[in-house]
Design a protein around this motif. Structure first.
Motif, PDB file in Angstrom:
ATOM      1  N   ASN A 281       0.840  -1.185   0.000  1.00 29.26           N
ATOM      2  CA  ASN A 281       0.000   0.000   0.000  1.00 29.26           C
ATOM      3  C   ASN A 281       0.881   1.244   0.000  1.00 29.26           C
ATOM      4  N   ALA A 282       0.666   2.107  -0.989  1.00 30.88           N
ATOM      5  CA  ALA A 282       1.383   3.378  -1.081  1.00 30.88           C
ATOM      6  C   ALA A 282       0.393   4.503  -0.831  1.00 30.88           C
ATOM      7  N   ASP A 283       0.743   5.410   0.082  1.00 26.88           N
ATOM      8  CA  ASP A 283      -0.170   6.457   0.536  1.00 26.88           C
ATOM      9  C   ASP A 283       0.545   7.801   0.464  1.00 26.88           C
ATOM     10  N   GLU A 284      -0.011   8.717  -0.325  1.00 27.36           N
ATOM     11  CA  GLU A 284       0.468  10.097  -0.353  1.00 27.36           C
ATOM     12  C   GLU A 284      -0.627  10.988   0.206  1.00 27.36           C
ATOM     13  N   TYR A 285      -0.285  11.799   1.189  1.00 27.36           N
ATOM     14  CA  TYR A 285      -1.254  12.664   1.861  1.00 27.36           C
ATOM     15  C   TYR A 285      -0.736  14.097   1.891  1.00 27.36           C
ATOM     16  N   ARG A 286      -1.617  15.043   1.512  1.00 24.56           N
ATOM     17  CA  ARG A 286      -1.261  16.458   1.550  1.00 24.56           C
ATOM     18  C   ARG A 286      -2.280  17.204   2.406  1.00 24.56           C
ATOM     19  N   LEU A 287      -1.787  18.073   3.260  1.00 23.67           N
ATOM     20  CA  LEU A 287      -2.674  18.891   4.073  1.00 23.67           C
ATOM     21  C   LEU A 287      -3.306  20.008   3.246  1.00 23.67           C
ATOM     22  N   ARG A 288      -2.565  20.507   2.260  1.00 23.99           N
ATOM     23  CA  ARG A 288      -3.094  21.445   1.276  1.00 23.99           C
ATOM     24  C   ARG A 288      -2.856  20.847  -0.101  1.00 23.99           C
ATOM     25  N   ARG A 289      -3.931  20.578  -0.791  1.00 23.75           N
ATOM     26  CA  ARG A 289      -3.885  19.818  -2.036  1.00 23.75           C
ATOM     27  C   ARG A 289      -2.891  20.368  -3.047  1.00 23.75           C
ATOM     28  N   ASN A 290      -2.904  21.670  -3.257  1.00 30.21           N
ATOM     29  CA  ASN A 290      -2.072  22.286  -4.288  1.00 30.21           C
ATOM     30  C   ASN A 290      -0.779  22.876  -3.734  1.00 30.21           C
ATOM     31  N   TYR A 295       2.740  20.641   3.764  1.00 32.50           N
ATOM     32  CA  TYR A 295       2.772  19.453   4.619  1.00 32.50           C
ATOM     33  C   TYR A 295       2.406  18.253   3.762  1.00 32.50           C
ATOM     34  N   GLN A 296       3.296  17.269   3.721  1.00 35.01           N
ATOM     35  CA  GLN A 296       3.091  16.113   2.853  1.00 35.01           C
ATOM     36  C   GLN A 296       3.669  14.872   3.507  1.00 35.01           C
ATOM     37  N   ASN A 297       2.892  13.770   3.441  1.00 30.95           N
ATOM     38  CA  ASN A 297       3.351  12.482   3.962  1.00 30.95           C
ATOM     39  C   ASN A 297       3.425  11.457   2.839  1.00 30.95           C
ATOM     40  N   PHE A 298       4.462  10.638   2.861  1.00 29.34           N
ATOM     41  CA  PHE A 298       4.585   9.481   1.981  1.00 29.34           C
ATOM     42  C   PHE A 298       4.769   8.245   2.860  1.00 29.34           C
ATOM     43  N   HIS A 299       3.860   7.271   2.696  1.00 29.56           N
ATOM     44  CA  HIS A 299       3.968   6.013   3.440  1.00 29.56           C
ATOM     45  C   HIS A 299       3.883   4.867   2.425  1.00 29.56           C
ATOM     46  N   THR A 300       4.767   3.903   2.553  1.00 27.89           N
ATOM     47  CA  THR A 300       4.699   2.685   1.743  1.00 27.89           C
ATOM     48  C   THR A 300       4.853   1.490   2.662  1.00 27.89           C
ATOM     49  N   SER A 301       3.842   0.647   2.700  1.00 25.99           N
ATOM     50  CA  SER A 301       3.883  -0.542   3.554  1.00 25.99           C
ATOM     51  C   SER A 301       3.834  -1.790   2.686  1.00 25.99           C
ATOM     52  N   ASN A 302       4.546  -2.817   3.137  1.00 28.43           N
ATOM     53  CA  ASN A 302       4.554  -4.121   2.477  1.00 28.43           C
ATOM     54  C   ASN A 302       4.309  -5.206   3.516  1.00 28.43           C
ATOM     55  N   THR A 303       3.461  -6.162   3.153  1.00 24.33           N
ATOM     56  CA  THR A 303       3.205  -7.318   4.000  1.00 24.33           C
ATOM     57  C   THR A 303       3.471  -8.579   3.202  1.00 24.33           C
ATOM     58  N   TYR A 304       4.299  -9.468   3.752  1.00 29.53           N
ATOM     59  CA  TYR A 304       4.608 -10.753   3.135  1.00 29.53           C
ATOM     60  C   TYR A 304       4.131 -11.847   4.088  1.00 29.53           C
ATOM     61  N   ALA A 305       3.442 -12.849   3.568  1.00 32.44           N
ATOM     62  CA  ALA A 305       2.862 -13.863   4.461  1.00 32.44           C
ATOM     63  C   ALA A 305       2.906 -15.249   3.836  1.00 32.44           C
TER      64      ALA A 305
END
Length: 608
Positions: A281-290, A295-305
């Motif tokens: 799952n890759a997640d990009e989040y901005r507090l102000r769109r433009n 303020y900007q967050n980048f999260h990338t999570s990986n799950t292996y099972a």
């Protein structure tokens, strides 16, 4: 007044249509609940389980699975916008972090946050049915099934068919979906693609959602089968009011990928399934769109099972067993880079105690590298009083570890807490279900005693939210449901389905003086759901759904939705839907004002 109106509508339909008959409904007694080990028919389950069949998925006035789940008794869907573009799912007063989503038994857990649990990379057109388990599922599915679990089931068909769906509606809403089943010899395969978009129902609430899903299965012989799956979803949306009302220009973009490969061996006594899967799952989040630089967050999570699950039939009954290993990783400019591993061992036994009584008991032992070993015992006792009437009771222990957002998030309105402990609960329920001919009825009482509840709190509105462990919270609830489904008939005006349910929850949260809580008292207090599906002639269907919802901390509201289908099962069908016909002013989550009355219509092209 609204409750009285609902009762009158349902009562009127019952009196007028009780003598009519129906087709196109599935006998619940024939459905085998798809748990990963011991599989039991619905009518013999000693648990409160709701099953949403394919005809129900197709006729419900909804454009997403999230909206369909809103009509399931005891399920709390808190949408931030239309068509479930971002929605949280709670069961029995539990939060979005306490519900486990599965796809064909594969866990869709996200280590970043439970807000991503509904990023399901499967178009609605491909879902065969949905099974909703209410209450503790840790013994069956593992640690995240704290208050319940939702298992989405897809099926591989032996016949060729193609389906094309399209729709449009208010808020510049439009969507297109294609699904095909193309078996070749012993190889069966499904392919589906969908796209949905809207300009949004208010400022900065537009969205675009794309899904791709492919599934294949190869029968090697009578005992061995291989099955594989590849899925992907891409969703971007304006997030006005989603996480805070202080920044109306929030924006988020998510891409979720899923891949799985499994092997199943079965004979008259054994059934063993082994599988490996990966979720990203890759997640990009901005507090102000433009203004991403603000303020900007980048999260990338990986799950292996890796998992191995099985069952064995013997003179002692049915023995279920399983092993699992998971590795969860995250790379984030906000949360940091972390990884954790867990391993689990499942063991359970189903035995018959005489002709009418059965006992199912077991334990799931889980090892986390951060918290060590935890054990989740559970048991269900069932008594088949008559062929139609079953009494049952159960006990289970549930457990959830903090997400990385709970632990490490740093933002202007939210701050994590690295000192959090896992939350645990003791669960008990007692109930009765009646399944006979066209009727299904169920009445359940449940109790959940939570230790170290993880709850976001703050001392005042000028301080960021931060999660804390509450010592103890008690939930008590009553669930009641009645469904009537008709058998086949030839009358020109017939009732095909009638349902009504009521759920009540009492949450005994002892709030600390001067502390405001965010999620614990946002749960359902009262939920009343009703609906009927009517057939007119051979091709016309009219489905109406009604909900009265009252939460602990929000104003109550009443919603009325409806859908009309023409020639749904034929080669070319059309439909029209209306949501919030009552034009109710309401909020389900955050500060997102949900839309008033809105409409859409579309078509279905079925080819074989």
């Amino acid at each position: 007044m609204k409750k009285i109106l609902l009762a009158i509508l349902l009562g009127g339909c019952w009196n007028e249509l009780i003598a009519q008959t129906e087709s196109d409904s599935l006998d619940l007694q024939e459905i085998v609940i798809q748990e990963n080990r011991i599989q039991i028919p619905f009518s013999k389950q000693s648990r409160n389980i709701s099953v949403i069949t394919k005809p129900q998925l197709e006729t419900t006035p909804a454009r997403s699975l999230q909206e369909v789940l809103a009509f399931v008794p005891g399920v709390d869907v808190r949408q931030r916008g239309v068509t479930g573009v971002q929605a949280d799912i709670g069961i029995r007063g539990g939060s979005f972090n306490q519900t486990l989503m599965l796809l064909n038994g594969i866990k869709l857990t996200d280590p970043q946050t439970g807000h991503h649990m509904m990023n399901i990379p499967v178009p609605m057109v491909n879902i065969d049915r949905v099974e909703v388990l209410k209450g503790p599922g840790s013994r069956i599915f593992g640690q995240n099934a704290y208050a319940g679990a939702v298992n989405i089931i897809t099926e591989l068909s032996n016949t060729r068919n193609l389906r094309l769906q399209g729709y449009g509606g208010d808020f510049a809403m439009r969507g297109l979906a294609f699904a095909g089943s193309l078996p070749t010899g012993n190889y069966r395969q499904n392919l589906s693609i969908s796209y949905d978009e809207s300009a949004g129902h208010w400022y900065n609430s537009d969205y675009q959602v794309s899904n791709f899903f492919y599934e294949g299965g190869l029968a090697l012989n009578e005992s061995h089968e291989l099955r594989g799956m590849i899925a992907y979803t891409d969703r971007s949306f304006g997030a006005n009011g989603f996480y805070t009302s202080a920044f109306p220009d929030q924006w988020e973009s998510l891409q979720t990928s899923l891949g799985a490969l499994s092997h199943t061996y079965s004979n008259s006594k054994w059934r063993i399934n082994t599988r490996a899967y990966w979720r990203k799952n890759a997640d990009e989040y901005r507090l102000r769109r433009n203004e991403p630089e603000f303020y900007q967050n980048f999260h990338t999570s990986n799950t292996y099972a890796l998992e191995a699950n099985g069952s064995f039939e013997s003179n002692l009954g049915t023995t279920g067993f399983g092993l699992e290993y998971r590795k969860e990783e995250i790379q984030s400019n906000n949360l940091g880079n972390h990884d954790r591993t867990l391993a689990g061992i499942f063991l359970e036994q189903l035995i018959n105690l005489g002709e009418k009584t059965d006992l199912r008991a077991g334990v799931y032992s889980n090892y986390f590298n951060e918290f060590g070993w935890k054990h989740f015992p559970g048991a269900e006792l069932g008594y088949q009083a008559t062929e139609a009437l079953r009494f049952y009771s159960g006990y289970g222990k549930s457990f959830r570890i903090p997400t990385y957002t709970d632990l490490f998030y740093v933002g202007p309105t939210n701050i994590g807490n690295a000192e959090l402990r896992p939350e645990q609960a003791q669960n008990f329920e007692i109930g009765a279900k009646w399944v006979k001919n066209r009727f299904f009825a169920e009445l359940v009482y449940f109790h959940r005693d939570t230790d170290d509840l993880i709850e976001w709190t703050r001392p005042n509105e000028n301080t960021p939210w931060q999660p804390q462990n509450f010592n103890e919270v008690k939930f008590n609830g009553i669930e009641a449901a009645l469904t009537y489904r008709m058998a086949s008939g030839s009358t020109s005006f017939r009732l095909k389905e009638l349902m009504i349910s009521y759920n009540y929850i009492d949450a005994n949260l002892v709030e600390r003086p001067g502390i405001e809580t965010r999620y614990a008292l946002a749960a359902l207090r009262h939920q009343l759901i009703g609906g009927f599906l009517v057939g007119i002639g051979q091709k016309l269907e009219w489905n109406t759904k009604m909900r009265y919802v009252e939460r602990f901390s929000l104003d109550p509201y009443f919603l009325l939705d409806s859908r009309v289908d023409y020639n749904r099962s034929g080669k070319l069908g059309i439909f029209a839907e209306a949501s919030n016909i009552s034009n109710t002013d309401y909020i389900e989550s955050g500060t997102v004002q949900m839309p008033g009355r809105w409409f859409r219509m579309g078509f279905m092209l079925n080819l074989e």
